[in-house]
Scaffold this motif. Structure first.
Motif, short mmCIF file in Angstrom:
data_model
loop_
_atom_site.label_atom_id
_atom_site.label_comp_id
_atom_site.label_asym_id
_atom_site.label_seq_id
_atom_site.Cartn_x
_atom_site.Cartn_y
_atom_site.Cartn_z
N SER A 58 32.94 12.75 39.14
CA SER A 58 32.39 13.85 39.92
C SER A 58 31.15 13.35 40.66
O SER A 58 30.28 12.70 40.07
CB SER A 58 32.04 15.02 39.01
OG SER A 58 31.50 16.08 39.75
N PHE A 59 31.08 13.66 41.96
CA PHE A 59 29.97 13.18 42.78
C PHE A 59 29.20 14.35 43.37
O PHE A 59 29.76 15.42 43.61
CB PHE A 59 30.49 12.30 43.91
CG PHE A 59 31.10 11.00 43.46
CD1 PHE A 59 30.33 9.85 43.37
CD2 PHE A 59 32.44 10.93 43.11
CE1 PHE A 59 30.89 8.65 42.96
CE2 PHE A 59 33.02 9.75 42.69
CZ PHE A 59 32.24 8.60 42.61
N VAL A 60 27.91 14.12 43.61
CA VAL A 60 27.08 15.10 44.30
C VAL A 60 26.34 14.40 45.43
O VAL A 60 26.15 13.17 45.42
CB VAL A 60 26.06 15.77 43.35
CG1 VAL A 60 26.77 16.62 42.32
CG2 VAL A 60 25.17 14.72 42.68
N ILE A 61 25.94 15.19 46.43
CA ILE A 61 25.21 14.67 47.59
C ILE A 61 23.79 15.20 47.52
O ILE A 61 23.56 16.41 47.61
CB ILE A 61 25.89 15.10 48.90
CG1 ILE A 61 27.35 14.62 48.93
CG2 ILE A 61 25.13 14.56 50.10
CD1 ILE A 61 28.15 15.18 50.09
N LYS A 221 23.63 3.25 54.85
CA LYS A 221 22.59 2.28 54.51
C LYS A 221 23.13 1.27 53.49
O LYS A 221 22.89 0.07 53.57
CB LYS A 221 21.38 3.01 53.94
CG LYS A 221 20.34 2.13 53.25
CD LYS A 221 19.65 1.22 54.23
CE LYS A 221 18.43 0.55 53.57
NZ LYS A 221 18.77 -0.23 52.36
N ASP A 222 23.88 1.78 52.50
CA ASP A 222 24.56 0.96 51.51
C ASP A 222 25.73 1.79 50.98
O ASP A 222 26.05 2.84 51.54
CB ASP A 222 23.61 0.50 50.39
CG ASP A 222 22.86 1.66 49.75
OD1 ASP A 222 23.50 2.68 49.42
OD2 ASP A 222 21.62 1.57 49.58
N ASN A 223 26.34 1.34 49.91
CA ASN A 223 27.54 2.03 49.41
C ASN A 223 27.26 3.42 48.83
O ASN A 223 28.21 4.17 48.55
CB ASN A 223 28.22 1.17 48.34
CG ASN A 223 28.79 -0.11 48.92
OD1 ASN A 223 29.27 -0.13 50.05
ND2 ASN A 223 28.74 -1.19 48.15
N HIS A 224 25.99 3.76 48.64
CA HIS A 224 25.65 5.04 48.01
C HIS A 224 24.67 5.86 48.84
O HIS A 224 24.27 6.95 48.41
CB HIS A 224 25.05 4.80 46.62
CG HIS A 224 25.90 3.94 45.74
ND1 HIS A 224 27.06 4.39 45.15
CD2 HIS A 224 25.77 2.63 45.38
CE1 HIS A 224 27.60 3.41 44.44
NE2 HIS A 224 26.85 2.33 44.57
N THR A 245 22.04 10.79 49.40
CA THR A 245 22.36 9.85 48.33
C THR A 245 23.57 10.37 47.56
O THR A 245 23.61 11.53 47.14
CB THR A 245 21.17 9.69 47.36
OG1 THR A 245 20.02 9.30 48.11
CG2 THR A 245 21.47 8.64 46.30
N ILE A 246 24.56 9.50 47.38
CA ILE A 246 25.78 9.84 46.66
C ILE A 246 25.62 9.39 45.21
O ILE A 246 25.45 8.20 44.94
CB ILE A 246 27.01 9.15 47.27
CG1 ILE A 246 27.02 9.30 48.80
CG2 ILE A 246 28.28 9.67 46.64
CD1 ILE A 246 27.02 10.70 49.30
#
Length: 249
Positions: A58-61, A221-224, A245-246
């Motif tokens: 589960s991801f949040v922004i 900016k990067d993978n996250h 930010t992920i």
């Protein structure tokens, strides 16, 4: 010497033996034909369709502030993975034809027949070669979005806005301006962000979030981390700079 009676009996026995052999041969051919079954359309469809993407994580922004200097400093290092070759598969007579491994995908425009509400137009943008996708922009009567078409299978995945592929090729960031009253906690219009996971089974949403500011430029900016240049009003020119930010929840 065999008597006439014995000869008749032997003749009947021979006839029975031959008939039995012929019957067995006939049954053998029939059984082979019955066990060689044609593939049904249902079974073919099941094999060709991809299972739904499961959210294993589960991801949040998360939203943060950055300065213009920070935004500009990393902008040049971002690599856009789209090859812009719009003339390669430009529409002809209202159709775009895209070659795939076992055939082609044809996208046909509707200029508003029988009603304006039926309008659907397509524009070929280019290719995302690291994940083997064609990029198509779709415009409807009151909506627009992008479709990613797999170069091998022809499978279509829809994203709500222009697709930005992460450096590791595992995520896609997209967003869409939304003028409608969609959320209870935020007034329209909004900028609706969606984050997609790229897997072997397709592309699926893993996180989404509406914002009350409006995107002008975006890059990874990067993978996250995603950097955004935005405004606080839809057509404004006073820019603000944000960091998304992920993170795993």
């Amino acid at each position: 010497m065999i008597s006439p009676t014995c000869a008749k009996i032997l003749n009947k026995i021979n006839i029975l033996i031959v008939a039995t052999l012929l019957s067995c041969q006939g049954n053998t051919r029939s059984t082979t034909a019955d066990t060689t079954l044609p593939i049904s359309s249902d079974s073919t469809e099941k094999r060709s369709s991809s299972p739904e993407i499961k959210k294993e994580k589960s991801f949040v922004i998360l939203e943060g502030e950055i300065t213009k200097t920070v935004y500009e400093a990393s902008k040049s290092s971002y690599h856009d993975f789209i090859t812009y070759d719009s003339l390669t598969y430009a529409a002809k007579d209202g159709k775009i034809v895209l070659p795939v491994k076992n055939g082609q995908v044809v996208l046909t425009d509707n200029t508003g027949v029988p009603h304006d509400e039926n309008i659907e137009t397509h524009k070929y943008i280019g290719q995302v070669k690291p994940i083997h996708k064609y990029v198509i922009e779709v415009h409807l009567y009151e909506d627009n979005f992008f479709v990613l078409i797999d170069m091998e299978s022809g499978k279509k995945d829809t994203v709500n806005g222009f697709p930005y592929l992460s450096p590791d090729h595992q995520k896609i960031f997209a967003s869409q301006f939304n003028p409608y009253e969609t959320y209870d906690h935020i007034n329209p219009p909004t900028q609706d962000v969606e984050l997609f996971a790229v897997t072997k089974n397709g592309i699926g949403v893993i996180a989404s979030k509406p914002f009350s500011w409006y995107f002008k430029e975006v890059y990874w900016k990067d993978n996250h981390t995603i950097y955004v240049k935005a405004t606080t009003v839809a057509d404004g020119s006073d820019f603000i700079f944000k960091k998304l930010t992920i993170t795993e929840q």
